[in-house]
Design a protein around this motif. Structure first.
Motif, PDB file in Angstrom:
ATOM      1  N   GLU A  31       4.092  10.416   0.843  1.00  0.00           N
ATOM      2  CA  GLU A  31       4.195  10.874  -0.539  1.00  0.00           C
ATOM      3  C   GLU A  31       3.817  12.350  -0.678  1.00  0.00           C
ATOM      4  O   GLU A  31       4.453  13.094  -1.420  1.00  0.00           O
ATOM      5  N   ALA A  32       2.794  12.795   0.060  1.00  0.00           N
ATOM      6  CA  ALA A  32       2.396  14.204   0.030  1.00  0.00           C
ATOM      7  C   ALA A  32       3.493  15.087   0.617  1.00  0.00           C
ATOM      8  O   ALA A  32       3.803  16.152   0.069  1.00  0.00           O
ATOM      9  N   HIS A  71       0.850  -1.194   0.000  1.00  0.00           N
ATOM     10  CA  HIS A  71       0.000   0.000   0.000  1.00  0.00           C
ATOM     11  C   HIS A  71       0.879   1.236   0.000  1.00  0.00           C
ATOM     12  O   HIS A  71       1.942   1.254   0.615  1.00  0.00           O
ATOM     13  N   ASP A  72       0.429   2.260  -0.686  1.00  0.00           N
ATOM     14  CA  ASP A  72       1.161   3.526  -0.693  1.00  0.00           C
ATOM     15  C   ASP A  72       0.940   4.256   0.615  1.00  0.00           C
ATOM     16  O   ASP A  72      -0.142   4.197   1.203  1.00  0.00           O
ATOM     17  N   ASN A  73       1.964   4.953   1.069  1.00  0.00           N
ATOM     18  CA  ASN A  73       1.846   5.807   2.236  1.00  0.00           C
ATOM     19  C   ASN A  73       1.559   7.215   1.723  1.00  0.00           C
ATOM     20  O   ASN A  73       2.477   7.956   1.355  1.00  0.00           O
ATOM     21  N   GLN A  74       0.286   7.584   1.682  1.00  0.00           N
ATOM     22  CA  GLN A  74      -0.114   8.851   1.069  1.00  0.00           C
ATOM     23  C   GLN A  74       0.411  10.056   1.841  1.00  0.00           C
ATOM     24  O   GLN A  74       0.752  11.077   1.240  1.00  0.00           O
ATOM     25  N   ASN A  75       0.494   9.967   3.165  1.00  0.00           N
ATOM     26  CA  ASN A  75       1.030  11.079   3.945  1.00  0.00           C
ATOM     27  C   ASN A  75       2.498  11.331   3.612  1.00  0.00           C
ATOM     28  O   ASN A  75       2.923  12.472   3.447  1.00  0.00           O
TER      29      ASN A  75
END
Length: 189
Positions: A9-10, A3-7
């Motif tokens: 990556e942002a 799963h991508d770590n959206q925090n």
């Protein structure tokens, strides 16, 4: 499955945008002296109720968790301006606030920006030196918002400390406060 770590990556995207805008990233200590933060509000004494203290601090200068990124940025700028003509820095990091009835603090992410010193250095192209002002910071922030595809960003006059009473703006996105931008108050400077 992965799963991508959206925090994360942002945060990395924000860092990339700011570095591309000509700013340098700093990483400061999360453990501070609360007096550094009290000076930003022109207080002589500090109210420690809003701070989270370290049970066994190594020194008074590292005794509480920070509530703002600005003191660390100011200390970094003061140190670097002894050797450099200008400082364009930012930091992305957590600040810490106690939560009633909970053991762990609230840790929101914040961004701080600091620009100080000479806007340009002497060269054959530019003979005059000018110091950074509010509009230089506003230009960086507007480019930052544009890169993040944020629309409806408004700038309203504000008098928030530690900013100069006549050179401060509250930044709003669809009516919600994003933050503040401005020159430091002369007494704090």
């Amino acid at each position: 499955p992965q799963h991508d770590n959206q925090n994360l990556e942002a945060t990395e995207r924000i860092r990339d945008i700011l570095v591309a805008s000509g700013m340098d990233e700093i990483i400061t200590y999360s453990i501070i002296d609360p007096m550094d933060e009290a000076r930003l509000s022109l207080e002589k004494k500090v109210d420690l109720d809003g701070f989270i203290s370290i049970k066994n601090p190594l020194s008074q200068e590292r005794s509480h968790l920070r509530r703002s990124l600005l003191p660390g940025a100011l200390i970094t700028a003061r140190t670097n301006l002894r050797f450099l003509e200008k400082v364009n820095i930012f930091e992305v990091g957590s600040v810490f606030f106690p939560q009633d009835g909970k053991l762990l603090p609230n840790e929101p992410q914040r961004i701080s920006f600091l620009m100080s010193g000479v806007r340009y250095t002497n060269s054959w192209l530019n003979k005059e030196n000018g110091n950074y002002d509010f509009f230089d910071l506003k230009g960086v922030l507007e480019q930052f918002f544009k890169s993040l595809h944020l629309k409806n960003v408004d700038w309203k006059k504000s008098r928030e400390l530690p900013c100069h009473p006549g050179r401060c703006a509250k930044i709003l996105l669809n009516g919600s406060v994003l933050g503040f931008a401005g020159e430091l108050h002369p007494k704090i400077r």
